[in-house]
Design an enzyme around this catalytic site. Sequence first.
Site, PDB file in Angstrom:
ATOM      1  N   LEU A 136     -24.114   8.426  29.793  1.00 26.96           N
ATOM      2  CA  LEU A 136     -25.517   8.406  30.206  1.00 26.96           C
ATOM      3  C   LEU A 136     -26.369   9.473  29.536  1.00 26.96           C
ATOM      4  O   LEU A 136     -27.511   9.709  29.944  1.00 26.96           O
ATOM      5  CB  LEU A 136     -25.617   8.526  31.728  1.00 26.96           C
ATOM      6  CG  LEU A 136     -24.918   7.410  32.514  1.00 26.96           C
ATOM      7  CD1 LEU A 136     -25.108   7.608  34.010  1.00 26.96           C
ATOM      8  CD2 LEU A 136     -25.432   6.038  32.092  1.00 26.96           C
ATOM      9  N   CYS A 137     -25.845  10.129  28.515  1.00 26.97           N
ATOM     10  CA  CYS A 137     -26.625  11.120  27.773  1.00 26.97           C
ATOM     11  C   CYS A 137     -27.523  10.427  26.747  1.00 26.97           C
ATOM     12  O   CYS A 137     -27.104   9.467  26.087  1.00 26.97           O
ATOM     13  CB  CYS A 137     -25.709  12.104  27.056  1.00 26.97           C
ATOM     14  SG  CYS A 137     -25.058  13.399  28.131  1.00 26.97           S
ATOM     15  N   HIS A 138     -28.737  10.941  26.596  1.00 26.20           N
ATOM     16  CA  HIS A 138     -29.658  10.402  25.599  1.00 26.20           C
ATOM     17  C   HIS A 138     -29.295  10.924  24.209  1.00 26.20           C
ATOM     18  O   HIS A 138     -28.906  12.092  24.072  1.00 26.20           O
ATOM     19  CB  HIS A 138     -31.103  10.814  25.908  1.00 26.20           C
ATOM     20  CG  HIS A 138     -31.654  10.186  27.145  1.00 26.20           C
ATOM     21  ND1 HIS A 138     -31.425  10.704  28.399  1.00 26.20           N
ATOM     22  CD2 HIS A 138     -32.426   9.074  27.327  1.00 26.20           C
ATOM     23  CE1 HIS A 138     -32.040   9.940  29.299  1.00 26.20           C
ATOM     24  NE2 HIS A 138     -32.646   8.956  28.686  1.00 26.20           N
ATOM     25  N   MET A 147     -25.951  19.356  28.104  1.00 25.48           N
ATOM     26  CA  MET A 147     -24.676  18.662  27.923  1.00 25.48           C
ATOM     27  C   MET A 147     -24.157  18.844  26.502  1.00 25.48           C
ATOM     28  O   MET A 147     -22.934  18.921  26.289  1.00 25.48           O
ATOM     29  CB  MET A 147     -24.823  17.180  28.254  1.00 25.48           C
ATOM     30  CG  MET A 147     -25.158  16.902  29.714  1.00 25.48           C
ATOM     31  SD  MET A 147     -24.104  17.775  30.895  1.00 25.48           S
ATOM     32  CE  MET A 147     -22.486  17.176  30.423  1.00 25.48           C
ATOM     33  N   GLU A 148     -25.055  18.922  25.540  1.00 25.71           N
ATOM     34  CA  GLU A 148     -24.629  19.146  24.164  1.00 25.71           C
ATOM     35  C   GLU A 148     -23.970  20.514  24.007  1.00 25.71           C
ATOM     36  O   GLU A 148     -22.943  20.651  23.328  1.00 25.71           O
ATOM     37  CB  GLU A 148     -25.821  19.010  23.222  1.00 25.71           C
ATOM     38  CG  GLU A 148     -26.271  17.583  22.944  1.00 25.71           C
ATOM     39  CD  GLU A 148     -26.985  16.927  24.117  1.00 25.71           C
ATOM     40  OE1 GLU A 148     -27.195  15.706  24.070  1.00 25.71           O
ATOM     41  OE2 GLU A 148     -27.332  17.622  25.100  1.00 25.71           O
ATOM     42  N   ASP A 155      -5.267  23.210  20.698  1.00 26.25           N
ATOM     43  CA  ASP A 155      -4.418  22.354  19.864  1.00 26.25           C
ATOM     44  C   ASP A 155      -3.738  23.142  18.754  1.00 26.25           C
ATOM     45  O   ASP A 155      -2.564  22.894  18.423  1.00 26.25           O
ATOM     46  CB  ASP A 155      -5.264  21.228  19.280  1.00 26.25           C
ATOM     47  CG  ASP A 155      -4.481  20.344  18.333  1.00 26.25           C
ATOM     48  OD1 ASP A 155      -3.485  19.741  18.779  1.00 26.25           O
ATOM     49  OD2 ASP A 155      -4.847  20.271  17.143  1.00 26.25           O
TER      50      ASP A 155
END
Length: 305
Positions: free
Chosen positions: A61-63, A97-98, A112
């Site tokens: 749902l992120c633009h 969010m980014e 990792d």
Amino acid sequence: MKDVSLKPDSQRRATASAELLAPPHCLEMLRTGQTEKGDPLKTARVAGILAAKRTDELIPLCHPLPIYRADVEFEIEADCVRAIATVETIAATGVEMEALTAASIAVLTIYDMLKPYCEPAELCIRSCKLDEKLGGKSHFVRQLPRAVPAALLVISDAILAGRKPDEAGRGVEQELRQAGFAPLHYELLPDDGEQLRARVEALRAGNALIITLGGTGLGKRDLTVDVLRPLIQRELPGLMEAARSFGQRRTPYAALSRGVAGFCADNTLLVTLPGSRGGARESMAAILPALVHVFAVRRDLTLGK
């Protein structure tokens, strides 16, 4: 996805961080950059930047946003390494969010590259959090610190005669009330220049802000600008430039609006907006933060009203 079509673009920045707990010998490998897969921090930095640019593909749902800056830095402490991601854009929604995604992917990349050198229990992602955000509602407020008296005049023969509802005026009225303009005078007027001027002159004595809706177009009876422009002694052209620019990204007809804005002799702020529902909504979305800022920094504009 959330509709952000009526939110104005602004410069936005977010900073987020994530921590990876690791044993001392692994942290030393980060300092030297020596692992079988190469330098963990350099690789993690690139991974974090790529993640910021592709966040909309990872989180449903992120633009999608234009990323103007993305960077990841690292701090190595006694028991952990911290990834600090900063992302900037100019857009209608923020980049929290980014930044969070960039920090998360950066520490996952380090995880990792270190996992061959220790037991699984020795590596642990301890936190991922937003540290700072700038821009948008948190930076450009849309709420007055104190009440400001205002008047809203809707100019339309059709609305006055009851042939159509006043959707534009009632929408602007609601936005002004939510922003803290009070008391708020609402009035319907015909497309009559003399009556409009007389009402504006009368309302100036008790209101710091007067907004008109309608009469800014190209029709023969669109007289609002011609009648009210002479009352403005100190024009604020940027308000209407912002409204037209915002509207033109949604419809090319916005370029035809002749609206003006500025201060009258008694410091009443006069603003003329389009009368259509879309034009009024888009104009308010573009200029409301500026209107709030005017009365937030110029307390004297509300005195003696």
